[in-house]
Write a protein that holds these residues in place. Structure first.
Motif, PDB file in Angstrom:
ATOM      1  N   LYS A  81      25.105  60.771  33.765  1.00 49.84           N
ATOM      2  CA  LYS A  81      26.011  59.733  33.269  1.00 49.84           C
ATOM      3  C   LYS A  81      25.821  59.617  31.763  1.00 49.84           C
ATOM      4  CE  LYS A  81      22.570  56.134  34.241  1.00 49.84           C
ATOM      5  NZ  LYS A  81      22.272  54.934  35.042  1.00 49.84           N
ATOM      6  N   ALA A  82      26.796  58.998  31.127  1.00 49.31           N
ATOM      7  CA  ALA A  82      26.721  58.809  29.678  1.00 49.31           C
ATOM      8  C   ALA A  82      26.085  57.454  29.387  1.00 49.31           C
ATOM      9  CB  ALA A  82      28.107  58.890  29.064  1.00 49.31           C
ATOM     10  N   GLY A 100      31.911  46.558  31.623  1.00 50.61           N
ATOM     11  CA  GLY A 100      30.568  46.121  31.256  1.00 50.61           C
ATOM     12  C   GLY A 100      29.724  47.181  30.582  1.00 50.61           C
ATOM     13  N   MET A 101      30.361  48.199  29.985  1.00 46.29           N
ATOM     14  CA  MET A 101      29.628  49.322  29.411  1.00 46.29           C
ATOM     15  C   MET A 101      29.767  49.431  27.893  1.00 46.29           C
ATOM     16  SD  MET A 101      27.983  50.906  31.823  1.00 46.29           S
ATOM     17  CE  MET A 101      27.664  49.408  32.750  1.00 46.29           C
ATOM     18  N   LEU A 191      36.689  56.139  32.948  1.00 43.59           N
ATOM     19  CA  LEU A 191      35.579  55.893  32.030  1.00 43.59           C
ATOM     20  C   LEU A 191      34.378  55.297  32.752  1.00 43.59           C
ATOM     21  CD1 LEU A 191      37.769  56.617  30.006  1.00 43.59           C
ATOM     22  CD2 LEU A 191      36.839  54.852  28.493  1.00 43.59           C
ATOM     23  N   ALA A 192      34.643  54.540  33.812  1.00 43.97           N
ATOM     24  CA  ALA A 192      33.541  54.023  34.621  1.00 43.97           C
ATOM     25  C   ALA A 192      32.804  55.178  35.301  1.00 43.97           C
ATOM     26  CB  ALA A 192      34.069  53.034  35.662  1.00 43.97           C
ATOM     27  N   GLU A 199      32.355  52.843  41.164  1.00 50.26           N
ATOM     28  CA  GLU A 199      32.665  51.845  42.185  1.00 50.26           C
ATOM     29  C   GLU A 199      32.873  50.466  41.564  1.00 50.26           C
ATOM     30  OE1 GLU A 199      29.701  51.965  45.205  1.00 50.26           O
ATOM     31  OE2 GLU A 199      30.336  53.919  45.978  1.00 50.26           O
ATOM     32  N   HIS A 200      32.103  50.152  40.542  1.00 52.53           N
ATOM     33  CA  HIS A 200      32.303  48.890  39.827  1.00 52.53           C
ATOM     34  C   HIS A 200      33.655  48.908  39.119  1.00 52.53           C
ATOM     35  CE1 HIS A 200      31.636  45.329  37.455  1.00 52.53           C
ATOM     36  NE2 HIS A 200      31.731  46.019  36.326  1.00 52.53           N
ATOM     37  N   GLY A 201      33.998  50.054  38.522  1.00 49.74           N
ATOM     38  CA  GLY A 201      35.290  50.177  37.857  1.00 49.74           C
ATOM     39  C   GLY A 201      36.442  49.955  38.820  1.00 49.74           C
TER      40      GLY A 201
END
Length: 367
Positions: A81-82, A100-101, A191-192, A199-201
């Motif tokens: 992941k980034a 939230g990122m 992007l998520a 899953e949050h995205g």
């Protein structure tokens, strides 16, 4: 061992092995997320990520579970992941903030023009690497990004070859090409995925179509006459009008309005001459997005020939520049991408004021 071979596929050189859908967009047409059967790694693909692109795909392989790169794979590779992200547009900042990122953003283009509070509050820790054509690659490298988020306008981004040379993975974010307002917002899922929180995205995106559709349905059920809407402002000696199926046209239609110009059935904006523009403004009930002006006086100075148009005389002119920062950055072109329901509500308030009680968020009436 290469990923596809490890997962039991004989052909490790082809991305066709990634044929299991991980996420299939409902509203967006510019990306998809797939994986190979039995594997944890995913393939994120951007389809035709700039205007005029045809049969162009950019693949980003996100390796997970200790899996390796397939033999002969052509594309960028991200491991797991980034955690450190360089964002080349303000909409990318807003999208990452929505999931939230934004705290993972370490470099941006045009820091002063960004409005997202969570990034502005820590601007001292974010590198401003400049704009396409004049990028500070030393500063970009010093920020140690795991990935660089790009966008293309009429061709591939000029940064692409240099990023390959530097060994920095990148991904094209084509949200601005989506004709559907909800399609633009759905890129937050892509992007998520890059940030490892798909899953949050999906959960963040899920209520947006419900709220948008509720407002659209409210307008449709009211069955009110559709005001004619003129849009944009002169650019040089021409006035550019969007396609009849564009993002702007869809928002206007969903808000219960009618775009005054229907002659553009293509997929890019087209110029019309000033005489045609004058006639369209004269016939319009409402004028939207008249350039950078914020007052009626400024509008009359910028467009003196339009001063006697009924929508100007009655001051039925609205601009999407209510949320400007000190440097001139317009939050409409930043956070509105993830709030299509709010943009729609603003337009309903303009076209059918009796249907909306809330105050404007992105728009203002010129006075």
């Amino acid at each position: 061992m290469p990923l596809l071979a490890a997962c039991g596929h004989k052909d490790a050189s082809m991305t066709e092995g990634f044929d299991c859908v991980v996420y299939e967009p409902v509203h967006a047409s510019g990306f998809n997320i797939k994986k190979a059967e039995g594997c944890e790694s995913v393939l994120l693909t951007a389809e035709n990520p700039w205007q005029g692109a045809s049969d162009v795909k950019q693949n980003l392989l996100i390796l997970r579970g200790g899996e390796g790169v397939p033999d002969g794979f052509e594309g960028c590779v991200l491991r797991e992941k980034a955690c450190r992200i360089a964002a080349m547009s303000s909409t990318q900042v807003a999208i990452l903030d929505a999931v939230g990122m934004a705290g993972r953003i370490v470099a941006v283009s045009g820091l002063d023009f960004i409005s997202t509070p969570s990034l502005v509050q820590r601007r001292d820790s974010v590198a401003d690497i400049g704009f396409e054509g004049n990028v500070n690659y030393e500063l970009l490298l010093a920020s140690e990004p795991d990935i660089v988020l790009l966008y293309g306008v009429n061709s591939a981004n000029s940064m692409e070859n240099k990023l390959k040379e530097l060994g920095l993975p990148y991904f094209y974010v084509g949200d601005y090409l989506e004709e559907s307002p909800l399609g633009k917002a759905e890129w937050l899922v892509a992007l998520a995925e890059i940030a490892g929180v798909r899953e949050h995205g999906e959960k963040v995106f899920a209520p947006l179509p419900e709220r948008y559709e509720a407002m659209r349905r409210k307008v449709a059920e009211a069955a009110l006459p559709a005001p004619k809407v003129m849009i944009n402002a002169p650019y040089g000696d021409a006035w550019f009008m969007p396609p009849s199926g564009s993002y702007a046209a869809r928002l206007i239609a969903d808000a219960g309005g009618e775009l005054s110009y229907k002659g553009n059935t293509g997929n890019t904006s087209v110029p019309i001459d000033m005489e045609d523009a004058y006639m369209l403004v004269s016939e319009a009930d409402v004028w939207l997005n008249p350039g950078t002006v914020s007052t009626m006086e400024g509008l009359r100075e910028a467009c003196p020939k339009m001063a006697d148009a009924p929508c100007v005389v009655s001051e039925r002119v609205f601009n999407n520049n209510r949320r400007m920062n000190a440097a001139g950055g317009n939050d409409y072109f930043e956070s509105a991408v993830v709030h299509p329901d709010i943009v729609l509500r603003d337009l309903v308030k303009i076209l059918h004021p009796g249907l909306v009680d809330e105050d404007f968020v992105y728009y203002r009436r010129l006075k």
